[in-house]
Design an enzyme around this catalytic site. Structure first.
Site, PDB file in Angstrom:
ATOM      1  N   ARG A 246       0.802  -1.127   0.044  1.00 11.66           N
ATOM      2  CA  ARG A 246       0.217  -0.034   0.065  1.00 11.66           C
ATOM      3  C   ARG A 246       0.965   1.139  -0.044  1.00 11.66           C
ATOM      4  O   ARG A 246       1.486   1.616   0.897  1.00 11.66           O
ATOM      5  CB  ARG A 246      -0.862  -0.128   1.434  1.00 11.66           C
ATOM      6  CG  ARG A 246      -1.834   1.290   1.394  1.00 11.66           C
ATOM      7  CD  ARG A 246      -2.758   1.000   2.554  1.00 11.66           C
ATOM      8  NE  ARG A 246      -3.845   2.254   2.655  1.00 11.66           N
ATOM      9  CZ  ARG A 246      -3.342   3.385   3.164  1.00 11.66           C
ATOM     10  NH1 ARG A 246      -2.417   3.575   3.972  1.00 11.66           N
ATOM     11  NH2 ARG A 246      -4.334   4.406   3.367  1.00 11.66           N
TER      12      ARG A 246
ATOM     13  N   SER B 167     -13.353  -3.082   0.997  1.00 13.79           N
ATOM     14  CA  SER B 167     -13.356  -2.535   2.540  1.00 13.79           C
ATOM     15  C   SER B 167     -14.996  -2.364   2.505  1.00 13.79           C
ATOM     16  O   SER B 167     -15.805  -2.122   1.247  1.00 13.79           O
ATOM     17  CB  SER B 167     -13.033  -1.228   2.055  1.00 13.79           C
ATOM     18  OG  SER B 167     -11.405  -1.110   1.926  1.00 13.79           O
TER      19      SER B 167
ATOM     20  N   LYS C 271      -4.338   5.818   8.583  1.00 14.47           N
ATOM     21  CA  LYS C 271      -4.905   5.932   7.805  1.00 14.47           C
ATOM     22  C   LYS C 271      -5.618   7.511   7.815  1.00 14.47           C
ATOM     23  O   LYS C 271      -6.688   7.418   8.674  1.00 14.47           O
ATOM     24  CB  LYS C 271      -5.878   4.961   7.110  1.00 14.47           C
ATOM     25  CG  LYS C 271      -6.835   5.337   6.039  1.00 14.47           C
ATOM     26  CD  LYS C 271      -7.531   4.136   5.460  1.00 14.47           C
ATOM     27  CE  LYS C 271      -8.773   4.489   4.720  1.00 14.47           C
ATOM     28  NZ  LYS C 271      -8.546   5.079   3.488  1.00 14.47           N
TER      29      LYS C 271
HETATM   30  C1  LIG Z   1      -7.345  -5.242   4.174  1.00 16.57           C
HETATM   31  C2  LIG Z   1      -7.724  -3.906   3.903  1.00 16.57           C
HETATM   32  N1  LIG Z   1      -8.613  -3.235   4.477  1.00 16.57           N
HETATM   33  C3  LIG Z   1      -9.063  -1.983   3.931  1.00 16.57           C
HETATM   34  C4  LIG Z   1      -8.244  -1.071   3.361  1.00 16.57           C
HETATM   35  C5  LIG Z   1      -8.330   0.371   2.922  1.00 16.57           C
HETATM   36  O1  LIG Z   1      -8.742   0.501   1.773  1.00 16.57           O
HETATM   37  P1  LIG Z   1      -9.235   1.921   1.066  1.00 16.57           P
HETATM   38  O2  LIG Z   1     -10.605   2.171   1.749  1.00 16.57           O
HETATM   39  O3  LIG Z   1      -9.502   1.780  -0.300  1.00 16.57           O
HETATM   40  O4  LIG Z   1      -8.374   2.697   1.426  1.00 16.57           O
HETATM   41  P2  LIG Z   1      -6.764   3.036   0.690  1.00 16.57           P
HETATM   42  O5  LIG Z   1      -6.066   2.077   1.803  1.00 16.57           O
HETATM   43  O6  LIG Z   1      -6.722   2.622  -0.238  1.00 16.57           O
HETATM   44  O7  LIG Z   1      -6.541   4.498   1.653  1.00 16.57           O
HETATM   45  C6  LIG Z   1      -7.184  -1.688   2.770  1.00 16.57           C
HETATM   46  N2  LIG Z   1      -6.130  -0.813   2.157  1.00 16.57           N
HETATM   47  N3  LIG Z   1      -6.589  -2.974   3.063  1.00 16.57           N
HETATM   48  C1  LIG Z   2      -5.070   0.674   5.463  1.00 15.58           C
HETATM   49  C2  LIG Z   2      -6.144   0.926   6.443  1.00 15.58           C
HETATM   50  N1  LIG Z   2      -7.392   0.915   5.752  1.00 15.58           N
HETATM   51  C3  LIG Z   2      -8.334   1.322   6.934  1.00 15.58           C
HETATM   52  C4  LIG Z   2      -9.733   1.221   6.678  1.00 15.58           C
HETATM   53  O1  LIG Z   2     -10.324   1.708   7.697  1.00 15.58           O
HETATM   54  O2  LIG Z   2     -10.219   1.159   5.479  1.00 15.58           O
HETATM   55  S1  LIG Z   2      -7.307   1.451   8.508  1.00 15.58           S
HETATM   56  C5  LIG Z   2      -6.108   1.341   7.656  1.00 15.58           C
HETATM   57  C6  LIG Z   2      -4.716   1.392   8.480  1.00 15.58           C
HETATM   58  C7  LIG Z   2      -4.688   0.162   9.731  1.00 15.58           C
HETATM   59  O3  LIG Z   2      -3.299   0.760  10.438  1.00 15.58           O
HETATM   60  P1  LIG Z   2      -3.158   0.032  11.818  1.00 15.58           P
HETATM   61  O4  LIG Z   2      -3.144  -1.372  11.761  1.00 15.58           O
HETATM   62  O5  LIG Z   2      -1.789   0.669  12.039  1.00 15.58           O
HETATM   63  O6  LIG Z   2      -4.288   0.725  12.398  1.00 15.58           O
END
Ligand SMILES: Cc1ncc(COP(=O)(O)OP(=O)(O)O)c(N)n1
Ligand SMILES: Cc1nc(C(=O)O)sc1CCOP(=O)(O)O
Ligand SMILES: [Mg+2]
Length: 211
Positions: free
Chosen positions: A37, A106, A135
């Protein structure tokens, strides 16, 4: 193929380590899935990184998912892509992707999870399960009650993401998650491999407890 421990690489949180190094350390600790990512890299640079991670995950027998970019995922020979609300619709990605390609989605509610399943997702990620600083636009946590409600509504593999730690992972599994996706709890740790192994052991123990 399980989704028990799903590690999302992030160089901004990874203490100076590269995506490839973070992936290598995480699979050494038993990560089942690695997601690349990165919102800062060009398509070309993302592809180069994805090709390197592909080798690491293939050698370790882990799944490799690229975030957002179906084009890069396909060009790199990744196992799949993860799509959120602002990305390609799952059904469009499914139309383009080869058979067996993994499409993760998601979902921030039961309805969104049901829609993801209905449009062809292979797994759903409850996003975010708890509040997270990793995020920027994640929003407030959905909580364990919503996680259990999604579990009751959707039969797809269910991954919890957002604020997952060694301290709460047992509760997340008990609430119905098949696995957890993390950044800080593994990639943000000094010893990535040990942190991955610890989380994986706690997931296994929580699943054994639930049987
Ligand atoms: C496993 C997983 N779950 C949720 C996310 C978040 O995806 P998204 O809502 O498209 O946001 P971004 O990660 O693209 O900013 C994820 N990446 N992976
Ligand atoms: C990549 C990402 N996506 C999210 C979502 O809610 O869609 S939260 C997230 C980051 C998760 O990081 P941590 O394990 O440090 O909380
Ligand atoms: Mg996205």
């Amino acid at each position: 193929m399980g989704y028990d421990l799903y590690v999302v690489t992030d160089e901004a949180i990874g203490r100076g380590r590269s995506h490839v190094e973070l992936a290598r350390l995480a699979v050494a600790g038993g990560a089942d899935v690695i997601q690349l990512r990165d919102k800062t890299l060009s398509g070309r640079a993302l592809l180069d990184t994805a090709l390197a991670i592909r080798e690491v995950t293939r050698d370790a027998g882990a799944l490799f998912i690229v975030n957002d970019r179906l084009d890069v995922a396909l060009a790199a020979g990744a196992d799949g892509v993860h799509l959120g609300a602002s990305d390609l619709p799952v059904e469009e990605a499914r139309r383009i992707a080869p058979p067996g390609f993994v499409i993760g989605a998601s979902a921030g509610s039961v309805d969104a999870a049901v829609r993801a399943a209905a449009t062809g997702a292979d797994y759903v990620a409850l996003s975010p399960t708890f509040a997270t600083g990793s995020k920027d636009d994640a929003g407030p946590g959905c909580g364990l009650a919503t996680l259990s409600a999604v579990r009751a509504a959707v039969s797809l593999p269910l991954v919890a993401i957002g604020g997952i730690t060694a301290a709460n992972v047992a509760d997340v599994i008990a609430a119905g998650a098949d696995g957890v996706a993390v950044i800080s709890a593994v990639v943000g740790e000094d010893n990535v491999t040990a942190a991955a192994r610890n989380l994986r052991d706690r997931i296994a123990a929580a699943k054994a407890e639930g049987r």
